[in-house]
Design a protein around this motif. Sequence first.
Motif, PDB file in Angstrom:
ATOM      1  N   ARG A  11      -2.820  -6.707  -9.086  1.00  0.00           N
ATOM      2  CA  ARG A  11      -3.444  -5.796  -8.103  1.00  0.00           C
ATOM      3  C   ARG A  11      -2.708  -4.453  -8.086  1.00  0.00           C
TER       4      ARG A  11
ATOM      5  N   ASP B   2       0.825  -1.215   0.000  1.00  0.00           N
ATOM      6  CA  ASP B   2       0.000   0.000   0.000  1.00  0.00           C
ATOM      7  C   ASP B   2       0.852   1.256   0.000  1.00  0.00           C
TER       8      ASP B   2
ATOM      9  N   ASN C 148       2.337   6.827  -7.026  1.00  0.00           N
ATOM     10  CA  ASN C 148       1.340   7.700  -7.676  1.00  0.00           C
ATOM     11  C   ASN C 148       1.479   9.174  -7.293  1.00  0.00           C
TER      12      ASN C 148
ATOM     13  N   GLN D 176      -3.718  -0.377  -9.735  1.00  0.00           N
ATOM     14  CA  GLN D 176      -3.837   0.856  -8.945  1.00  0.00           C
ATOM     15  C   GLN D 176      -2.838   1.936  -9.345  1.00  0.00           C
TER      16      GLN D 176
END
Length: 484
Positions: free
Chosen positions: A423, A396, A403, A427
């Motif tokens: 996954r 995470d 990003n 994202q």
Amino acid sequence: MKAQPKASHFIGGEYVEDTAGAVIEVLYPATGEVIARLHEATPALIERALAAGAQAQKAWGALRPVERARVLSRAAAIIREQGEELARLETLDTGKPIQETRVADWPSGADALEYFAGLAPTVTGETIPLGGDMVYTLREPLGLCVGIGAWNYPSQIACWKSAPALAMGNAMVFKPSETTPLGALRLAEIFIEAGLPPGLFNVVQGRGAVGAALISDPRVAKVSLTGSVPTGQKVYAKAAEGLRHVTMELGGKSPLIIFDDASLEDAVGAAMLANFYSAGQVCSNGTRVFVQKGIRERFLARLSERAQAIRLGDPMDEATQMGPLVSAAQLEKVMGYVTRATAEGALLVTGGGRGPANGGWFVEPTVFADVTDGMELAREEVFGPVMAVLDFDSEDEVIARANATDFGLAAGVFTRDIARAHRVIGQLEAGTCWINAYNLTPVEAPFGGVKLSGVGRENGHAAIGHYSQIKSVYLGLNPVDAPY
Ligand code: NAD
């Protein structure tokens, strides 16, 4: 060494000169010597190129797509036949090693010509039944397109723009980067040899002002730019004045995320490809290499060993793996980043100096570790062989950090856990992504960015949509129902 073309520009099927235009000196990056002297396009030549393109497009756009495809296929074949000569020219223009220009630059351009030649005749419209009446759609050319190139892949860029444009029945006026103006002229010659009618692919030389003049012309339907974000913002704004279509292929600061279960050797190899190919002058480079803490030491040790073995030197020597940067200005810019990264507290693992002292604009393959998100090296596009390695703990955390940038061109993930790979990629805010690979850009795959890295896509089926427009035709088969 000399690479003087017959004249500076190629318009209406022939070389054209106007010595009234400001001089552009073309320098060989490995030595700094002048290999060609060109002139910028004058307003009269810009007008001539636009008029030639607009005029020639009409008949070309009306041909059967297979007829256009035949010409593009022939152009690809000529590129492959002349591969060695073209590779040498690209090396002179850019300083990239011959072992790269033989396999990457023009060959990738030829791929694009073959691909869009194959695709164009398959493009069809829709028929939409309306219970009696119907609508059918046609995919029509946009008209006259302007292509503006960057200096890092000059001939590939010229092909990647002209191939879909011409395949879909458009004409193009192309302005190469003033730093690398030679390859596009050869492409224009090759198109004529392949049977392309004169005027459909014109090359005009010049700096930014020539590009700006081209895109302001009311005859221009579309602008495709490969360049930096600040230039993209200017070109997009100018194109908007005439509501022109745009494709923007701009810069990046892309993340390459390496989890501790990845194959170390593959991850190191990919990180090197993502930072050192073309001396780091690749827009999609993975210049923020996030390495999970457990493998940090092993990763850096192997990376340092392999980076130090890279052969830097004469680009024409087949054994050379890395050449110089493209210009003195780029060298100064990159060395500035290296100096400031050290001052900001990043750990220099290897490199950091200039390369062989023969007057060229060389920089050693350079790796910094202990880079943190706030450092300049983690935020700005360097466009040189300078890798920033950042540590991370959890999935995470690394997604959020990857990003946290205004760019969004590319991203890569290395892990043996396939569910995690999908996954994470799902994202990441990037237009072009790799799982257990990096910087492979086959013409079959759409290429482009999100956020400030771009608008639209090159290559793949997607490019067809960016070089054509839909006409809907309502076919009335019933009596006209007018309430008057
Ligand atoms: P640049 O933005 O300086 O110049 C790009 C082109 O735009 C040149 O031909 C230049 O003459 C022209 N230009 C400059 N100002 C203009 C204006 N006002 N109007 C019209 N044209 C203008 O970029 P560069 O230094 O040549 O190339 C490096 C940059 O390109 C990097 O940021 C890199 O990331 C980016 N790039 C992106 C891709 C991609 O596909 N996304 C590929 C290669 C390079």
